[in-house]
Scaffold this active site. Sequence first.
Site, PDB file in Angstrom:
ATOM      1  N   ARG A   1      43.294  -3.618  39.007  1.00  0.00           N
ATOM      2  CA  ARG A   1      42.017  -2.998  38.655  1.00  0.00           C
ATOM      3  C   ARG A   1      41.676  -1.822  39.585  1.00  0.00           C
ATOM      4  O   ARG A   1      40.744  -1.069  39.333  1.00  0.00           O
ATOM      5  CB  ARG A   1      40.887  -4.024  38.653  1.00  0.00           C
ATOM      6  CG  ARG A   1      40.547  -4.612  39.990  1.00  0.00           C
ATOM      7  CD  ARG A   1      39.375  -5.584  39.908  1.00  0.00           C
ATOM      8  NE  ARG A   1      39.242  -6.359  41.112  1.00  0.00           N
ATOM      9  CZ  ARG A   1      38.709  -5.935  42.239  1.00  0.00           C
ATOM     10  NH1 ARG A   1      38.238  -4.701  42.330  1.00  0.00           N
ATOM     11  NH2 ARG A   1      38.649  -6.717  43.297  1.00  0.00           N
TER      12      ARG A   1
ATOM     13  N   ARG B   1      48.255   0.965  53.789  1.00  0.00           N
ATOM     14  CA  ARG B   1      47.843  -0.134  52.917  1.00  0.00           C
ATOM     15  C   ARG B   1      48.633  -0.110  51.615  1.00  0.00           C
ATOM     16  O   ARG B   1      48.742   0.940  50.969  1.00  0.00           O
ATOM     17  CB  ARG B   1      46.357   0.010  52.591  1.00  0.00           C
ATOM     18  CG  ARG B   1      45.757  -1.208  51.899  1.00  0.00           C
ATOM     19  CD  ARG B   1      44.333  -0.940  51.471  1.00  0.00           C
ATOM     20  NE  ARG B   1      43.537  -2.155  51.325  1.00  0.00           N
ATOM     21  CZ  ARG B   1      42.407  -2.230  50.648  1.00  0.00           C
ATOM     22  NH1 ARG B   1      41.901  -1.144  50.073  1.00  0.00           N
ATOM     23  NH2 ARG B   1      41.748  -3.356  50.550  1.00  0.00           N
TER      24      ARG B   1
ATOM     25  N   ASP C   1      33.592  -5.104  55.328  1.00  0.00           N
ATOM     26  CA  ASP C   1      33.960  -4.555  54.014  1.00  0.00           C
ATOM     27  C   ASP C   1      32.924  -3.538  53.519  1.00  0.00           C
ATOM     28  O   ASP C   1      32.970  -3.108  52.361  1.00  0.00           O
ATOM     29  CB  ASP C   1      34.171  -5.664  52.979  1.00  0.00           C
ATOM     30  CG  ASP C   1      34.713  -5.150  51.651  1.00  0.00           C
ATOM     31  OD1 ASP C   1      35.572  -4.257  51.679  1.00  0.00           O
ATOM     32  OD2 ASP C   1      34.276  -5.640  50.587  1.00  0.00           O
TER      33      ASP C   1
ATOM     34  N   TYR D   1      36.588   3.610  40.266  1.00  0.00           N
ATOM     35  CA  TYR D   1      35.124   3.517  40.375  1.00  0.00           C
ATOM     36  C   TYR D   1      34.634   4.766  41.103  1.00  0.00           C
ATOM     37  O   TYR D   1      35.399   5.384  41.863  1.00  0.00           O
ATOM     38  CB  TYR D   1      34.699   2.242  41.124  1.00  0.00           C
ATOM     39  CG  TYR D   1      35.260   2.164  42.536  1.00  0.00           C
ATOM     40  CD1 TYR D   1      34.553   2.667  43.635  1.00  0.00           C
ATOM     41  CD2 TYR D   1      36.521   1.609  42.780  1.00  0.00           C
ATOM     42  CE1 TYR D   1      35.073   2.589  44.918  1.00  0.00           C
ATOM     43  CE2 TYR D   1      37.046   1.536  44.054  1.00  0.00           C
ATOM     44  CZ  TYR D   1      36.310   2.031  45.119  1.00  0.00           C
ATOM     45  OH  TYR D   1      36.841   1.983  46.392  1.00  0.00           O
TER      46      TYR D   1
ATOM     47  N   CYS E   1      36.368  -1.755  56.936  1.00  0.00           N
ATOM     48  CA  CYS E   1      35.249  -1.039  56.321  1.00  0.00           C
ATOM     49  C   CYS E   1      35.820   0.262  55.751  1.00  0.00           C
ATOM     50  O   CYS E   1      36.996   0.577  55.951  1.00  0.00           O
ATOM     51  CB  CYS E   1      34.136  -0.778  57.332  1.00  0.00           C
ATOM     52  SG  CYS E   1      34.717   0.009  58.842  1.00  0.00           S
TER      53      CYS E   1
HETATM   54  C1  0GY Z   1      38.060  -4.045  49.619  1.00  0.00           C
HETATM   55  C2  0GY Z   1      38.081  -4.492  48.244  1.00  0.00           C
HETATM   56  C3  0GY Z   1      38.083  -3.773  47.121  1.00  0.00           C
HETATM   57  C4  0GY Z   1      38.257  -2.371  46.997  1.00  0.00           C
HETATM   58  C5  0GY Z   1      39.007  -1.597  47.767  1.00  0.00           C
HETATM   59  O1  0GY Z   1      40.073   0.355  48.244  1.00  0.00           O
HETATM   60  C6  0GY Z   1      39.281  -0.190  47.506  1.00  0.00           C
HETATM   61  O2  0GY Z   1      38.734   0.359  46.561  1.00  0.00           O
HETATM   62  O3  0GY Z   1      39.597  -2.060  48.842  1.00  0.00           O
HETATM   63  C7  0GY Z   1      37.905  -4.513  45.877  1.00  0.00           C
HETATM   64  O4  0GY Z   1      37.414  -3.929  44.892  1.00  0.00           O
HETATM   65  O5  0GY Z   1      38.236  -5.724  45.842  1.00  0.00           O
HETATM   66  O6  0GY Z   1      38.843  -4.498  50.415  1.00  0.00           O
HETATM   67  O7  0GY Z   1      37.276  -3.194  49.982  1.00  0.00           O
END
Ligand code: 0GY
Length: 297
Positions: free
Chosen positions: A134, A128, A252, A53, A36
């Site tokens: 993207r 990570r 998530d 974003y 999360c």
């Molecule tokens: C997820 C997936 C996404 C985004 C991120 O760090 C993030 O912005 O992880 C995604 O857009 O696929 O694991 O939360």
Amino acid sequence: MTLVQPQGDGERIVSWHRSPSKPDFIPPPGAIDAHCHVFGPEAQFPFSAKAKYLPADAGPDMLFALRDRLGFSRNVVVQASCHGTDNAATLNAITQSNGLARGVAVVDPAISAYDLDALHDGGMRGVRFNFLKRLVDDAPKDAFLDLAGRLPKGWHVVVYFEADILDELRPFLASIPVPMVIDHMGRPDVTCGPDGPDMRAFRTLLDSRSDIYFKATCPDRLDPGGPPWDAFANAVAPLVADYPGRTLWGTDWPHPNMQDAIPDDGALVGMIPRIAPDVASQRRLLVDVPASLYFDR
Ligand code: 0GY
């Protein structure tokens, strides 16, 4: 019951369900939501200039209200890409949790040993490596490998990639000198079933090392059929069964970037028995494996 308090800023994405249902499935005591995020609050923790974003605030209070509503006990907060390599918002959430959260950081690979130790003291237990174009501008493999070789003791690497680059990444993944957790199983096409090409390729990766774990997460991102996510359940349940002790699960929340088909977190929790049907596998998935990676070290 409404758990969220969107800030009403029209330019910010609200990517989470406003009133998640109370799940029928009751997680075991000590259950960990192992994937999360938090967003902000922005006034205190501004987003990165490189963010792809811009979400509305989804801070620790909202995360912990959701945790309690879903019947979970603990969280693993993964630094979201919109916060770049400034981990302050994630560290704040860990602090606010009073010992009920740990984290995964995103760092500049040139980070010093001193700063890594400070992240450990703040509750981080991994870094990570995000390969999604993207979401991030670059993913420097050599620098990542150097960093992976000098992480604090007991840390692991979380890797996020999509299925179409798995083959290209294999030598890199084989060189990582610490355990690995693969986000969302490397985003396979679940509509091809448990023996589809992506799932087979992912199994080859799991077979290559015994210290690769995976998150059986994100039916909402992976299953275009939508709820009740039958294709996801059909493809993922055999994977969880065949690799016992190597799976983690998470909501998530707040579902970065999701704007259509935002999932009901209660329905996501309700799916758990479909991928882990018995009490022993549920306990492994929700307590034993994530506790060993995040809370017992
Ligand atoms: C997820 C997936 C996404 C985004 C991120 O760090 C993030 O912005 O992880 C995604 O857009 O696929 O694991 O939360």
